[in-house]
Scaffold this active site. Structure first.
Site, mmCIF file in Angstrom:
data_model
loop_
_atom_site.group_PDB
_atom_site.id
_atom_site.type_symbol
_atom_site.label_atom_id
_atom_site.label_comp_id
_atom_site.label_asym_id
_atom_site.label_seq_id
_atom_site.Cartn_x
_atom_site.Cartn_y
_atom_site.Cartn_z
ATOM 1 N N ASN A 10 36.352 11.118 74.341
ATOM 2 C CA ASN A 10 37.524 11.765 74.318
ATOM 3 C C ASN A 10 37.966 11.489 75.763
ATOM 4 O O ASN A 10 37.482 12.254 76.615
ATOM 5 C CB ASN A 10 37.169 13.448 73.878
ATOM 6 C CG ASN A 10 38.774 14.096 74.329
ATOM 7 O OD1 ASN A 10 39.824 13.632 74.651
ATOM 8 N ND2 ASN A 10 38.700 15.285 74.599
ATOM 9 N N GLU A 168 32.377 22.606 69.756
ATOM 10 C CA GLU A 168 32.517 22.415 71.203
ATOM 11 C C GLU A 168 32.292 23.853 71.738
ATOM 12 O O GLU A 168 33.511 24.465 71.920
ATOM 13 C CB GLU A 168 33.614 21.687 71.477
ATOM 14 C CG GLU A 168 33.574 20.413 71.035
ATOM 15 C CD GLU A 168 34.355 19.110 71.837
ATOM 16 O OE1 GLU A 168 33.962 18.687 72.333
ATOM 17 O OE2 GLU A 168 35.524 19.622 72.227
ATOM 18 N N GLY A 174 33.084 20.159 80.065
ATOM 19 C CA GLY A 174 33.154 19.771 81.384
ATOM 20 C C GLY A 174 32.535 20.555 82.153
ATOM 21 O O GLY A 174 32.914 20.726 83.613
ATOM 22 N N SER A 212 29.559 18.499 77.328
ATOM 23 C CA SER A 212 28.559 18.112 78.360
ATOM 24 C C SER A 212 27.565 17.255 77.700
ATOM 25 O O SER A 212 26.416 16.997 78.376
ATOM 26 C CB SER A 212 28.052 19.192 79.349
ATOM 27 O OG SER A 212 29.135 19.420 79.980
#
Ligand code: PEP
Length: 250
Positions: A10, A168, A174, A212
């Site tokens: 992504n 997620e 992130g 991550s």
């Protein structure tokens, strides 16, 4: 029967014509050399679909979008329809990414409509679910992801066997903070049970982990019985890292 794992990048709102060309050429070259055991896709910003489509041609790398409109056509300025994505050879569309839920106010029912719109055009929706840190700390992880997936199950009917789910945890996206393989597996097993209650083909529905994932932690996550691949943000922008994750998949 279980399909091969899926590793989907992504890119989010990153890239340029020059950077995309270098990145995709490096990934395609890496796939050609190693013969990846898994399926591989990149979900790119809409303006780059045509460019990346032609760079992927003749390779095993598949094309994905990061969103799709829930509407078919008409006065929806800025939206991109599933029919348009289909014309560009798009195989996957992420729906319900936490950044869309958070910054664009997308509700569970909007996400479910988007999944249905994608399926109607032969595009596999990658349906993202996940809890915030506050929800995890309040013991609400299972109920949050169950509610998010239930909306999609209700909306897509027989199409359920053709979706991909991505767990997620929002606190892992992130942030460099990854769910442990055990934490992830626990949620994936709950999602699998929910799918099994809705379709006999639940074991063929890929449930990806995202948050991550990187070259160092991919193998232990991808070894879990209910983790069928990864949705990769930051690490998908660096060809060597992305290829290492792909090499860890089966
Ligand atoms: C994502 O945005 O889907 C994601 C998993 O990002 P990152 O890998 O950077 O945490």
């Amino acid at each position: 029967m279980k399909k091969s794992q899926l590793i989907a990048g992504n890119w989010k709102m990153n890239g340029s014509l020059a950077a995309n060309e270098a990145l995709v050429r490096a990934v395609v070259a890496g796939l050609a050399g190693g013969g990846a055991a898994c399926r591989v896709a990149v979900c790119v910003p809409s303006p780059y679909l045509a460019q990346v489509r032609s760079l992927c041609e003749g390779s095993a790398l598949e094309l994905g979008a990061q969103d799709v409109s829930r509407h078919g056509q008409g006065a929806y300025t800025g939206e991109v329809s599933a029919a348009m994505l289909e014309e560009f050879g798009v195989r996957y569309a992420i729906v319900g990414h936490s950044e869309r839920r958070q910054y664009h106010g997308e509700s569970d029912s909007v996400v479910a409509d988007k999944a249905r719109a994608a399926l109607a055009h032969g595009i596999t929706p990658i349906v993202c679910v996940g809890e915030t840190l506050a929800e995890r700390e309040a013991g609400q992880t299972a109920s949050v992801v169950r509610r998010q997936l239930a909306a999609v199950i209700d909306a897509v009917g027989d199409g359920l066997a053709r979706i991909v789910v991505a767990y997620e945890p929002v606190w892992a996206i992130g942030t460099g903070r990854t769910a442990t393989p055990e934490q992830a597996q626990q949620v994936h097993a709950a999602l699998r049970a929910q799918l099994r209650a809705a379709t006999a083909q639940a074991d063929g529905v890929a449930i990806l982990y995202g948050g991550s994932m990187n070259a160092a932690n991919a193998a232990s996550l991808l070894a879990q019985p209910d983790i069928d691949g990864g949705l990769i943000g930051g690490a998908s922008l660096k060809a060597p890292d992305f290829l290492q994750i792909i090499a860890a998949a089966h």
